[in-house]
Enzyme design. Structure first.
Site, mmCIF file in Angstrom:
data_model
loop_
_atom_site.group_PDB
_atom_site.id
_atom_site.type_symbol
_atom_site.label_atom_id
_atom_site.label_comp_id
_atom_site.label_asym_id
_atom_site.label_seq_id
_atom_site.Cartn_x
_atom_site.Cartn_y
_atom_site.Cartn_z
ATOM 1 N N GLU A 250 61.311 -27.131 61.518
ATOM 2 C CA GLU A 250 61.999 -26.564 62.771
ATOM 3 C C GLU A 250 62.289 -25.269 62.402
ATOM 4 O OE1 GLU A 250 65.284 -27.264 66.164
ATOM 5 O OE2 GLU A 250 65.102 -28.766 64.407
ATOM 6 N N LYS A 305 59.895 -26.222 72.926
ATOM 7 C CA LYS A 305 60.682 -27.458 73.092
ATOM 8 C C LYS A 305 61.007 -27.699 74.326
ATOM 9 C CE LYS A 305 64.506 -29.717 70.862
ATOM 10 N NZ LYS A 305 65.495 -29.648 70.088
ATOM 11 N N CYS A 357 62.199 -31.916 66.699
ATOM 12 C CA CYS A 357 63.891 -32.387 66.382
ATOM 13 C C CYS A 357 64.250 -33.567 67.478
ATOM 14 C CB CYS A 357 64.896 -31.406 66.263
ATOM 15 S SG CYS A 357 66.710 -31.738 65.804
#
Length: 493
Positions: A250, A305, A357
């Site tokens: 990430e 995301k 994540c």
């Protein structure tokens, strides 16, 4: 509170899963003895305080060590979080007390066990979406290395939670009812019968290299660290030439995607395969430029995301909180979520479902994306957790997603835990390239070291029942609870 504090010890990194029986069984017995709705709710709240104070202790590390909040303020914010999250067990306990009186005036132990376990899993489900959700510390994760795991491809982690809590609740009252022993054994018998079922099929294999940069969080976003970070990933990736796919974690490099073209082109040429990496993305909109936590593949596709971390990637009540303390102005804390529906990425000719994540903790979101993918990829920066229990819990959650979807999971992180996980949730042995040394047959890179995990994974075809139907079985469970309530009301008229 003690019973609640024991539940995280059944999870990673402790993995003493029998403590789940002590924890949930203990709460169940306490609630059966309690009288009065206030007392029942208080017991549930105290249980939640113990559960989240121990299981969420890593939040203090994020706020104090990396968020810069002084210890008293960090402790206060964590206490506020724990007290708030404990309201969920409190509500569950209160509902158990209320429904128990209406459903079964005779307080049948087996009926109580069914009611308790049903409510437990319904409240876990609520935690996957209420107030953006906090799907952490679920009972089912403790059962990853038990026969109950074979229920995960059928109904996900929540079905495993239901089976585990149903078992422990019945065992807790087995002294009063021999029938409870039979009920306790049923989930295990069903899971054993399903153990030999293969819901998906392995196809051809691909070579993959997962790069762990181990960039200190305090240096990550400093302009003077940029060249050091770019060079580190260049050097590490040089060890992984001629792989089908190379994966970075990430926000691997602190450069926006629209300014990283030349660098990524040079890396792709050196690799000989496709590169998948986490990278900040800036997009122009009608009003202003929007920032995103993104991932890109040189084989095709960009992912933004969708599930953002409160305070870490956006600030709730921003007008009131922004600027009060440093913790409310972290790097990337002005991010915007991506669209709800996004295409999968392509790398090495393989369609990949990406979760960045925290997103890997959402079972329903991952299974929707997995329907159109042949493998899962999760990119993370668990540096925020330090040397706490957080990264181990995060890894355990990721393993469960692999089992639910019947797909390999490729997990690249900044400083651990970086691993390849097969469709049974097991780590795949691979080569670790660390500081010029090669170590064969490791299941994960060691934490807090830069390195490369060099291995293979299989392209998977087919869909598990969970990928197809998700949590539809929860509707049956909710309907059964409502039917029992309605029947009790008619009986009491």
């Amino acid at each position: 509170m003690l019973a609640g504090g024991l539940l995280p010890l059944a999870l990673a990194p402790f993995d003493f899963w029998p403590l789940l029986a002590v924890s949930t069984g203990g709460l169940f017995l306490l609630l059966r003895r309690a009288t009065g709705s206030g007392a029942v709710a208080l017991l549930g709240w105290l249980y939640g305080v113990g559960k989240y104070a121990v299981g969420g202790s890593w939040i203090y590390v994020s706020i104090h060590v990396y968020g810069g909040a002084p210890p008293p303020l960090a402790a206060f914010l964590v206490a506020l979080f724990v007290a708030g999250m404990a309201l969920f067990p409190a509500a569950m306990a209160w509902m158990f007390g209320a429904l128990r009186r209406r459903v079964d005036g005779a307080a049948n132990p087996c009926t109580d066990a069914a009611l308790f376990s049903g409510l437990w899993v319904l409240f876990e489900w609520l935690l996957t979406w209420v107030l953006t959700g906090f799907p952490w510390l679920f009972a089912g994760y403790a059962m990853l290395d038990t026969p109950l795991l074979s229920l995960a491809p059928v109904g996900g982690v929540l079905l495993v939670s239901l089976a585990a809590v149903f078992t422990t609740a019945n065992l807790a009252v087995a002294v009063r009812s021999r029938l409870a022993l039979v009920w306790a054994a049923l989930p295990w018998l069903l899971a054993t019968a399903l153990a030999g079922v293969s819901w998906t099929d392995r196809g051809e294999s691909r070579t993959v290299a997962l790069v762990q940069g181990n960039v200190p969080q305090e240096l990550k976003w400093l302009p003077e660290s940029r060249q050091m970070i770019l060079q580190r990933y260049r050097d590490l990736t040089a060890q992984a030439a001629d792989r089908d796919i190379v994966i970075w974690p990430e926000a691997a490099i602190p450069v926006y995607l629209n300014r990283a073209g030349a660098y990524l082109d040079s890396m792709t040429e050196a690799i000989g395969g496709d590169l998948v990496l986490g990278i900040p993305v800036a997009r122009a909109s009608d009003e202003a430029e929007t920032l995103h936590n993104g991932a890109v593949s040189t084989g095709g596709g960009t992912y933004l995301k969708r599930r953002l971390v409160p305070f870490g990637e956006y600030v709730p009540l921003e007008g009131l909180l922004r600027g009060l303390i440093g913790f409310f102005d972290l790097p990337m804390s002005r991010s915007h979520p991506g669209e709800a529906e996004q295409p999968v990425l392509l790398a090495g000719g393989v369609p990949l479902a990406v979760a960045i994540c925290y997103e890997i903790a959402y079972p329903d979101r991952v299974r929707r994306d997995a329907a159109g993918a042949a493998a899962l990829v999760t990119l993370s920066n668990d540096t925020w957790f330090g040397a706490s229990i957080g990264p181990h819990q995060h890894m355990q959650i990721a393993r469960m997603r692999a089992v639910e979807t019947g797909r390999y999971l490729l997990r690249a992180t900044n400083n651990g835990i970086t691993a390849i996980v097969d469709e049974r949730g097991k780590g795949v042995p691979a080569r670790a390239l660390l500081a010029g040394k090669t170590t064969n047959d490791v299941e994960a890179l060691p934490q807090f070291q830069a390195g490369v995990l060099d291995g293979t994974f299989h392209v998977v075809k087919g869909q598990t029942p969970f990928v197809r139907f998700g949590h539809a079985w929860l509707l049956v469970l909710a309907a059964a609870l409502l039917a029992n309530l309605a029947r009790a009301r008619r009986r009491n008229r």
